[in-house]
Design a protein around this motif. Sequence first.
Motif, PDB file in Angstrom:
ATOM      1  N   LYS A 105      30.713  38.639  39.849  1.00  0.00           N
ATOM      2  CA  LYS A 105      30.014  39.224  38.700  1.00  0.00           C
ATOM      3  C   LYS A 105      28.653  39.767  39.092  1.00  0.00           C
ATOM      4  CE  LYS A 105      28.205  38.109  34.124  1.00  0.00           C
ATOM      5  NZ  LYS A 105      28.099  37.079  33.060  1.00  0.00           N
TER       6      LYS A 105
ATOM      7  N   VAL B  54      38.648  38.341  39.427  1.00  0.00           N
ATOM      8  CA  VAL B  54      38.359  39.662  38.880  1.00  0.00           C
ATOM      9  C   VAL B  54      39.009  39.847  37.509  1.00  0.00           C
ATOM     10  CG1 VAL B  54      38.738  42.136  39.191  1.00  0.00           C
ATOM     11  CG2 VAL B  54      37.955  40.747  41.119  1.00  0.00           C
ATOM     12  N   ASP B  55      40.270  39.503  37.378  1.00  0.00           N
ATOM     13  CA  ASP B  55      40.964  39.672  36.093  1.00  0.00           C
ATOM     14  C   ASP B  55      40.318  38.831  34.993  1.00  0.00           C
ATOM     15  OD1 ASP B  55      42.725  41.423  37.243  1.00  0.00           O
ATOM     16  OD2 ASP B  55      44.324  39.947  37.534  1.00  0.00           O
TER      17      ASP B  55
ATOM     18  N   ARG C 270      37.138  40.591  33.886  1.00  0.00           N
ATOM     19  CA  ARG C 270      37.429  41.800  33.118  1.00  0.00           C
ATOM     20  C   ARG C 270      37.926  41.459  31.720  1.00  0.00           C
ATOM     21  NH1 ARG C 270      39.906  45.136  38.172  1.00  0.00           N
ATOM     22  NH2 ARG C 270      37.963  46.134  38.808  1.00  0.00           N
TER      23      ARG C 270
ATOM     24  N   LEU D 129      33.008  42.478  33.642  1.00  0.00           N
ATOM     25  CA  LEU D 129      33.132  43.226  34.887  1.00  0.00           C
ATOM     26  C   LEU D 129      33.794  44.557  34.564  1.00  0.00           C
ATOM     27  CD1 LEU D 129      32.632  42.954  37.971  1.00  0.00           C
ATOM     28  CD2 LEU D 129      35.015  42.275  38.177  1.00  0.00           C
ATOM     29  N   LYS D 130      32.973  45.555  34.299  1.00  0.00           N
ATOM     30  CA  LYS D 130      33.487  46.865  33.906  1.00  0.00           C
ATOM     31  C   LYS D 130      33.529  47.840  35.079  1.00  0.00           C
ATOM     32  CE  LYS D 130      31.848  46.194  29.191  1.00  0.00           C
ATOM     33  NZ  LYS D 130      30.992  46.687  28.084  1.00  0.00           N
TER      34      LYS D 130
ATOM     35  N   ASP E 187      34.269  49.017  39.070  1.00  0.00           N
ATOM     36  CA  ASP E 187      35.227  48.755  40.135  1.00  0.00           C
ATOM     37  C   ASP E 187      34.523  47.952  41.223  1.00  0.00           C
ATOM     38  OD1 ASP E 187      37.372  50.074  38.980  1.00  0.00           O
ATOM     39  OD2 ASP E 187      36.786  52.010  39.827  1.00  0.00           O
TER      40      ASP E 187
END
Length: 336
Positions: A96, A306-307, A310, A315-316, A318
């Motif tokens: 993050k 990561v998932d 998001r 976490l917007k 890449d």
Amino acid sequence: MISATRRRFLALSALAVASTTVACGTASGGGAEAKTLRYQGWAGQVTLPELAEDLGFLGDVKLEWVGDTISGPQDIQSAATGQIDFGGAFNGAVVKLAGAGAPIKSVISYYGSDAYAFNGFYVLADSPVRSARDLIGKKVGMNTLGAHSEAILDIYLQRNGLGPAETSQVERLVVPPVNTEQSLRQRQLDVVVLGGILRDKALANGGIRPLFTDYDLLGAFNAGTYVMTKRLLKSNPATVRTFVTGVARAIEWSKTTPAAEVVDRMTAIVKKRNRNENADALKYWKSFGVAAPGGAIAEKDLSIWVDWLRARGELKQDVHITDIYTNEFNGLPAGK
């Protein structure tokens, strides 16, 4: 309501993004490489770098304790902004912060979950809470939000069929680790997260039982890494290599040395550093939980979160995981 810890996390994350340079730390100056690394500790505990230094594995590199941290996210924020030279946190928090633009890189794993070292969600023995659905409307205490414990809780709830609306009804509260057991026993909280020596101490006191553990949920995994700024890595490569390899040696020493001997060593470290601490809980230590040889980092150690980030809307951007960790300073896995 956003906790003070989380507000600070968000504010410092923004600061890290906005800053065009990272504040110079002890090991960040120009010229000859610095040989002192500033860090934050944990009251009543011994970190792997502290153990490595006591064992003589850091050579001419010295550690400078500047105080104790309150959480992993706070620790890596301080590293990102140059207040200290290295900090450690749950890998989701690392992803993050790096995803927000902080110029940091993970350099070695320092904790994880295995059969001996894991984080569990505990309730009183007579608690009616026995399933994920029983957590709706209940209070869950953990050391910080947006980190390891909250991620594990969310995964547990999701895997047991709770949707976003139901999950949001599980109240998460911040409680200092040293007060966690007491808060549960006084019924101020319905569930608390306990790990390591604090978990084993609470279990030895009796009257509590596990609802689930992260080891039950995910198996053995490396959960957290130490990070440094890219600037520090570039300006002090030899110092960083000595530090990382020394910590790697301490990890392997802890695996191959009888637990009683490790406990005796860490207890002696606490006593001689004179920080007015209680070292009693150290006798319950069993493992740091780092599965990879020498704490080497694998891409999956960070990408798994990561998932989760998001899904939370945290976490917007890449994120290229391979850009936020490196094993190049760790001489142990390669046998150097």
